[in-house]
Design a protein around this motif. Sequence first.
Motif, PDB file in Angstrom:
ATOM      1  N   PHE A 124       0.532   7.196  -6.561  1.00  0.00           N
ATOM      2  CA  PHE A 124      -0.678   8.007  -6.749  1.00  0.00           C
ATOM      3  C   PHE A 124      -0.398   9.481  -6.422  1.00  0.00           C
ATOM      4  O   PHE A 124      -0.805  10.381  -7.163  1.00  0.00           O
ATOM      5  N   LEU A 125       0.309   9.717  -5.325  1.00  0.00           N
ATOM      6  CA  LEU A 125       0.624  11.104  -4.960  1.00  0.00           C
ATOM      7  C   LEU A 125       1.404  11.781  -6.082  1.00  0.00           C
ATOM      8  O   LEU A 125       1.137  12.928  -6.465  1.00  0.00           O
ATOM      9  N   THR A 129      -7.064   8.742 -11.110  1.00  0.00           N
ATOM     10  CA  THR A 129      -6.904  10.158 -10.776  1.00  0.00           C
ATOM     11  C   THR A 129      -7.800  11.068 -11.616  1.00  0.00           C
ATOM     12  O   THR A 129      -8.173  12.142 -11.169  1.00  0.00           O
ATOM     13  N   LEU A 151      -5.400  -0.991   0.083  1.00  0.00           N
ATOM     14  CA  LEU A 151      -4.936   0.117  -0.754  1.00  0.00           C
ATOM     15  C   LEU A 151      -5.818   1.344  -0.530  1.00  0.00           C
ATOM     16  O   LEU A 151      -5.325   2.474  -0.412  1.00  0.00           O
ATOM     17  N   PRO A 177       0.808  -1.227   0.000  1.00  0.00           N
ATOM     18  CA  PRO A 177       0.000   0.000   0.000  1.00  0.00           C
ATOM     19  C   PRO A 177       0.841   1.276   0.000  1.00  0.00           C
ATOM     20  O   PRO A 177       0.464   2.270  -0.625  1.00  0.00           O
ATOM     21  N   ARG A 178       2.005   1.251   0.652  1.00  0.00           N
ATOM     22  CA  ARG A 178       2.825   2.462   0.664  1.00  0.00           C
ATOM     23  C   ARG A 178       3.351   2.803  -0.724  1.00  0.00           C
ATOM     24  O   ARG A 178       3.405   3.954  -1.128  1.00  0.00           O
ATOM     25  N   ALA A 183      -4.897   2.997   2.634  1.00  0.00           N
ATOM     26  CA  ALA A 183      -3.642   3.752   2.567  1.00  0.00           C
ATOM     27  C   ALA A 183      -3.829   5.085   1.860  1.00  0.00           C
ATOM     28  O   ALA A 183      -3.020   6.003   2.010  1.00  0.00           O
ATOM     29  N   LEU A 184      -4.898   5.210   1.071  1.00  0.00           N
ATOM     30  CA  LEU A 184      -5.150   6.456   0.348  1.00  0.00           C
ATOM     31  C   LEU A 184      -6.405   7.154   0.870  1.00  0.00           C
ATOM     32  O   LEU A 184      -6.967   8.028   0.190  1.00  0.00           O
ATOM     33  N   SER A 185      -6.837   6.786   2.076  1.00  0.00           N
ATOM     34  CA  SER A 185      -8.149   7.248   2.554  1.00  0.00           C
ATOM     35  C   SER A 185      -8.245   8.770   2.606  1.00  0.00           C
ATOM     36  O   SER A 185      -9.306   9.341   2.332  1.00  0.00           O
ATOM     37  N   ASP A 186      -7.143   9.420   2.883  1.00  0.00           N
ATOM     38  CA  ASP A 186      -7.191  10.900   2.980  1.00  0.00           C
ATOM     39  C   ASP A 186      -7.213  11.557   1.597  1.00  0.00           C
ATOM     40  O   ASP A 186      -7.344  12.785   1.498  1.00  0.00           O
ATOM     41  N   LYS A 187      -7.059  10.783   0.548  1.00  0.00           N
ATOM     42  CA  LYS A 187      -7.012  11.339  -0.803  1.00  0.00           C
ATOM     43  C   LYS A 187      -8.207  10.917  -1.656  1.00  0.00           C
ATOM     44  O   LYS A 187      -8.300  11.300  -2.834  1.00  0.00           O
ATOM     45  N   ARG A 191       0.462   4.198  -2.714  1.00  0.00           N
ATOM     46  CA  ARG A 191       0.186   5.574  -2.289  1.00  0.00           C
ATOM     47  C   ARG A 191       1.192   6.536  -2.914  1.00  0.00           C
ATOM     48  O   ARG A 191       0.824   7.584  -3.457  1.00  0.00           O
TER      49      ARG A 191
END
Lengths: 223, 223, 223, 223, 223, 223, 223, 223
Positions: free
Chosen positions: H33-34, H74, H52, H26-27, H55-59, H30
């Motif tokens: 994706f960032l 995206t 996954l 997941p890292r 790991a991206l919940s804030d995005k 992430r």
Amino acid sequence: MIGRFDQHREARTGIPEVIFGEGKDPRDVRAIFLDYMERGEQLIATRVTPELLEALSDKLDALHHYADARILCTRQPEPDHTRQTVMVISAGALDRRVAEEACVSAALLKNPVERVFDVGVAGLNRFAVELDRFDNAGIIIVCAGMDGALPSIVGGLARQPVIAVPTSVGYGASFGGVAPLLSMLNSCSPGTAVMNIDNGFGAAVLATKINQLASRAAASPKG
Amino acid sequence: MIGRFDQHREARTGIPEVIFGEGKDPRDVRAIFLDYMERGEQLIATRVTPELLEALSDKLDALHHYADARILCTRQPEPDHTRQTVMVISAGALDRRVAEEACVSAALLKNPVERVFDVGVAGLNRFAVELDRFDNAGIIIVCAGMDGALPSIVGGLARQPVIAVPTSVGYGASFGGVAPLLSMLNSCSPGTAVMNIDNGFGAAVLATKINQLASRAAASPKG
Amino acid sequence: MIGRFDQHREARTGIPEVIFGEGKDPRDVRAIFLDYMERGEQLIATRVTPELLEALSDKLDALHHYADARILCTRQPEPDHTRQTVMVISAGALDRRVAEEACVSAALLKNPVERVFDVGVAGLNRFAVELDRFDNAGIIIVCAGMDGALPSIVGGLARQPVIAVPTSVGYGASFGGVAPLLSMLNSCSPGTAVMNIDNGFGAAVLATKINQLASRAAASPKG
Amino acid sequence: MIGRFDQHREARTGIPEVIFGEGKDPRDVRAIFLDYMERGEQLIATRVTPELLEALSDKLDALHHYADARILCTRQPEPDHTRQTVMVISAGALDRRVAEEACVSAALLKNPVERVFDVGVAGLNRFAVELDRFDNAGIIIVCAGMDGALPSIVGGLARQPVIAVPTSVGYGASFGGVAPLLSMLNSCSPGTAVMNIDNGFGAAVLATKINQLASRAAASPKG
Amino acid sequence: MIGRFDQHREARTGIPEVIFGEGKDPRDVRAIFLDYMERGEQLIATRVTPELLEALSDKLDALHHYADARILCTRQPEPDHTRQTVMVISAGALDRRVAEEACVSAALLKNPVERVFDVGVAGLNRFAVELDRFDNAGIIIVCAGMDGALPSIVGGLARQPVIAVPTSVGYGASFGGVAPLLSMLNSCSPGTAVMNIDNGFGAAVLATKINQLASRAAASPKG
Amino acid sequence: MIGRFDQHREARTGIPEVIFGEGKDPRDVRAIFLDYMERGEQLIATRVTPELLEALSDKLDALHHYADARILCTRQPEPDHTRQTVMVISAGALDRRVAEEACVSAALLKNPVERVFDVGVAGLNRFAVELDRFDNAGIIIVCAGMDGALPSIVGGLARQPVIAVPTSVGYGASFGGVAPLLSMLNSCSPGTAVMNIDNGFGAAVLATKINQLASRAAASPKG
Amino acid sequence: MIGRFDQHREARTGIPEVIFGEGKDPRDVRAIFLDYMERGEQLIATRVTPELLEALSDKLDALHHYADARILCTRQPEPDHTRQTVMVISAGALDRRVAEEACVSAALLKNPVERVFDVGVAGLNRFAVELDRFDNAGIIIVCAGMDGALPSIVGGLARQPVIAVPTSVGYGASFGGVAPLLSMLNSCSPGTAVMNIDNGFGAAVLATKINQLASRAAASPKG
Amino acid sequence: MIGRFDQHREARTGIPEVIFGEGKDPRDVRAIFLDYMERGEQLIATRVTPELLEALSDKLDALHHYADARILCTRQPEPDHTRQTVMVISAGALDRRVAEEACVSAALLKNPVERVFDVGVAGLNRFAVELDRFDNAGIIIVCAGMDGALPSIVGGLARQPVIAVPTSVGYGASFGGVAPLLSMLNSCSPGTAVMNIDNGFGAAVLATKINQLASRAAASPKG
Ligand SMILES: Nc1ncnc2c1ncn2[C@@H]1O[C@H](COP(=O)(O)O)[C@@H](O)[C@H]1O
Ligand SMILES: Nc1ncnc2c1ncn2[C@@H]1O[C@H](COP(=O)(O)O)[C@@H](O)[C@H]1O
Ligand SMILES: Nc1ncnc2c1ncn2[C@@H]1O[C@H](COP(=O)(O)O)[C@@H](O)[C@H]1O
Ligand SMILES: Nc1ncnc2c1ncn2[C@@H]1O[C@H](COP(=O)(O)O)[C@@H](O)[C@H]1O
Ligand SMILES: [Mg+2]
Ligand SMILES: [Mg+2]
Ligand SMILES: [Mg+2]
Ligand SMILES: [Mg+2]
Ligand SMILES: [Mg+2]
Ligand SMILES: [Mg+2]
Ligand SMILES: [Mg+2]
Ligand SMILES: [Mg+2]
């Protein structure tokens, strides 16, 4: 044992019914060929066995027989030049039989055809020198036995739709073509279209349907 | 349940016995590690599970743990510089776990190791830029799942012995690694050595035996 | 149907391309043999069928034919005495055919070869009396059908790289060699190199690549 | 879901019905155990799960539980000393679970039992030092996973009936025990009796039936 | 290609080596038969092909040929009357070939033999009328193709050791005997000994080893 | 994810569509149940999971839940007494789950149902005592795992149509029910109807279609 | 090798024993035919080979031989007009052989039979024009190779019991009929009865048993 | 473990590389994706697991997540209206997951998409009412589990290229999707393109490549 011949299939799907020769009674096949010859229409038979040829031996002069492809037909149509070229690539020397079935079928279904034979992955150099010819093609058929690796490589390089035909060439743990079949289904080049083992004819049909779509699109463009 | 540990295997075959961790009782594994640590000797365990690590948690500082490779050992030996480099190539991102098992095992068996990761056949360009590095290698290990096509390509280009490791990476008709296994057994590059699915350790052992032969040959050349 | 013969393969990989005879058109094979005979170069064909021999019947005097191994070639090279001996072990009486393919291929690829035949595990005594001869060998090829157990035993005793060839000898639940193939892939002697079923030629190629590495190492030692 | 318990099976076949624990409803198993405890009769359950043990937790003191063998029973009978010894051999460390199922089952069916564990073919030396003990045995059970090679070796050396139990120990192309199962069915030591994968209990039943025959023969000799 | 004939196998295991005829070179088989005839010793060959018989046609008068069983041998030994009777049961009409291989092999290995043929489970009445004869037998061999159900029924009724031989009789989803093989490995009568598909000879060897144990037990009873 | 529920299936085929519960979204299943409850119509769901039950927990009082059969429905119809009895026979204790799916499905499809459970072939005595009850039945469903032998025996004795359901009960070489599936497809009792593994529901549907035909025949007899 | 012919099977199950011709000794088959001809009773043999016909060549005038169905019998019974019609549907031209085995077997077992041949799913139009004829049928047998899709379509439209017979027609990944067999076992039309590959005879037996039940129901209606 | 991301794949083949989420760290996911979010470029991940997403919940607000399709990306591109419509047909309710993967992938690859869901062959009526919509489509994707029959029917009626995706929906003899896979490879509608089991994404890629060809053809028509 030809059964009910599906004469409307071409109208419905764009592809005429075609006789699969293996196992058919030679007398039945002879009868239907005589009928089509008389009517002057196209009839195609694949997997033509020596017995079938024997039963039509007095008519072979008036027919078209492609020995490597094991195909027999009544007429040899011109390619439709609004269509894209179908490129048929084969890996090993013995994969040619299946590749020829694909080539001749595609030609009889009116596609322009180009052959790139014997460019297996064990000598990528042979493959490399042919790369330029890819640009000529609209659709690519790849026939390979043994490890079935060639479609992955083609698919990773080409923008064309790639149709993979596993062949029964190999021995031992090839299991009659299961090894390249699985390899192709798991191709790391996504979007590879897979056919049944040795099914060169099916590949030609799919290529034709794709080509017909492209022609229809060209005839009445969208957007 | 460690059983009779085969302490004479190294003397006999050049390769020490190594513990396969999965399914072993953590207390037994702890006991044998304590024993080897006390004696100051090398002990290697592969397929180390979280339960085994837990049972040795108070000793991990004094041990070497390779998380990706899932390997634990008591000592980190220097590579033997009379040996040839073992190059480990992996195809897809997920094949790395198996590739790491091969790399770490090979290093612990005293081979110089070089990694060429993530060069799958769907993008031969990534592979092409690494071709020069081949000359550095004496033996090549190739780890690949899905279509298992990479060893055929490497084997068609390289003069080194090639060891192919199918991985269980894939889904559906991959059947847990059967697809690349069959692909590799039927490789059109003859002489490819095939290992069991996911068996990175076995590849390292074979590479070591080959390397030891080369060292013996260099030490007392024939002819 | 010989296709594009890959004449540069030896320069690239150290191993010349070799014709796989089964299924090839006898006229094509004859043509390429005549070509190589004229040029005085080595050409090797394996799995030579009676049809191929028939097509070359007027040339057999000038060729080398190994009946048990089913191999035909134009020249009989001397072994390279800087190379290690390749020992070929076979288990049952019927495994000999495959073992002979390995032996003759290895010899034609210039390796010194030694045969230890008919030492199956059902009578380990026959095997035991040959143990001393192991020290002579640099690389060991083991051909076995049925239970495929022999490579595990050899691999547990020998420091040499072991190459296992499952044969299709057996019946019923042997499934044409699947039983020994799986047995060898799961060998409890780690590092066993596995070949396709009946692939004696592949074993010889791998042995040659290992042997060439040892020769290169001896020629320019590291460290 | 215990169903109709076949109470007359022992009278008919010499072997009592035994409960296969996996998947059974714990309450049903508890009920039948209470019934047999009350009647003071022997009841044996194999493949005992934690859930079953939990359901009988207040009765475990009065029962016999063999944790490695996963067997639970009401009574611990004396071996019948007119019987031959059943020797149980296991190959790898993880094959012990199945071997213990065979040992405990054989003991509960009143056979004298001897264990020779952890003598896999990758280190025949460990096996060799035990060879003398063979003479003590009347019947030999061999449990092995991975390559399943051990029964062939035992069978080629021993005059006793050999019962082979493939285990699911292994990974990848072991296919949950298929590899050793096929290896054993194709054993080059003829006359090897093969059981289902992991079926240590079945091996003990066959050994018991053979032993009972020997006892009957001893009681009323022929000829 | 007879290879090293294992002449000491009988001393070691109680069972002489036996030639498996299929695939052997007729000249080699002839040579070894002449040798044994001269020495007046017993030699047994199974799976004798028409080619082998042809090669020995001038000697057939002095040999014993069992056509249904496909067995040829030099001597016809008397049964050992201290042994128990081996009862051979077959299911369908076509299973007889395998059953005859078992019968003749067992007789040549000196066991008293009794045949109960053609009692398949589709007509249990045919089976029922034979039930009394069971008491005569010490060991029971059951040969069955198709559903392989017969050994389960015999094993649920008999106290004798039961040896099950799946046959390749059947078609379609029988997969050459895989259906009855799996059925027998999963027999709900525990302790069924399973042989390879069509391996009537192996069943006879196991029966002999069991019988020899019984004789040894009778000769020097325990306890 | 219930999709388009095929409400006209009963009118067309005589059998209502039935929800297969496993994998369905509990909210969707709840919604359709509420809909049918409101309309007072019959709705049947098989393979009901704990999650589905949970989602309908407040409605379970108004629904019919058969725990062993894992079936939930809105109404409990009376059997149609013009129909023949469907007898459901099960072999081992664990086959009951599948047998219960067959029984409850058959009952909900309005057939009179009779259970004969736990009469596996390892103890034909248990089977024998039930033979008289056969005469009551019009159609026989047989559920069996492991060797799948029971339908052959029933089919050899009964004049009724026999429907065989292989179950996934077993381990090792049972391969999740493949062993009894193959056994049943190869049944030596010709005319055995085979269902998918564990498909008790399908057996009930076939029995219902046969029963409906018999009722139609009784209503308007021919000839 | 006809074995014990089960003469009471018809009394027990309503279906006479029938000889499976393949592999039988022609002399045995001749003998039993002569016996039945003399007694004037019906004897049916399926899978009649050219060798069997040859052995009976002087009697063929007095026998009934169905060449496509490969069936030979002594008498040609009248259909029982209290029975429902058995409709036999076949998909491709080559599936006819199996369909004819079903048709002739059903007719000889006294069922009225109707043929709907060559209506494969690739041209549903051919199928559509026959839909009306469904109402005439009591039971439907569907024979299909390749994708085995036809029974699902028939089963989704018909209220009759549907019996599906996979045929070995196809190549490559058809695996001798495994593809349509699996397709039929997984039919999304629940209640499809599946037969072994190519087992047209078995389908006819099941149809007969269903038909006999319907006749019994009509003779003594319930409720 | 994202490895070398193949950023040039789109330029080369017209299809961007896409992340296969299952098993990835997941890292790593992430991080990539960032990176893409920052650059404002399209990044697509399929088989997105809960880990996954976590790991991206804030995005997630800035990303597009298709829950049924298990796809995360995206950007949400507009369909390219010079392209033909891709019609996605699904058979059973549970096949929708795979069908949604195909639909969303095709949309993200800029194809106009139309859904025809839940029209399995067990109720051809549901299918029939949708037939008119076929004319709207340029390419047809068919997702089906169980018997895999739907693509044959579509292919027999449609002139469009048909792409078949077998799903793992089913149980027992479905073998995780092998049944519909074989059915589709053996489709009696020639030219069916087959994908790996559950590979909705691959189908979308092939559809896109075909669509791109049609657009190129429309942009520069031949002939
Ligand atoms: N990752 C691995 N893969 C295959 N074999 C291994 C691996 N690790 C250890 N082994 C071998 O497995 C055997 C150890 O088995 P055990 O006695 O069960 O611990 C030794 O022969 C090791 O060399
Ligand atoms: N019909 C048979 N089935 C199985 N094994 C056999 C058979 N006949 C002989 N054998 C065994 O096969 C081996 C002979 O193999 P070979 O050396 O190839 O002749 C010996 O171990 C025999 O005991
Ligand atoms: N236990 C079961 N086994 C097999 N098929 C079933 C079962 N229960 C329901 N079905 C069938 O599965 C289909 C329902 O599938 P779905 O539309 O996914 O709910 C219907 O045709 C039912 O008749
Ligand atoms: N074509 C057939 N397919 C399947 N079973 C058959 C066929 N013909 C006959 N049988 C059955 O096979 C058995 C005859 O086997 P046999 O005793 O070997 O002749 C009888 O039970 C028949 O009912
Ligand atoms: Mg070549
Ligand atoms: Mg990648
Ligand atoms: Mg021998
Ligand atoms: Mg160990
Ligand atoms: Mg019979
Ligand atoms: Mg029970
Ligand atoms: Mg047709
Ligand atoms: Mg539905």
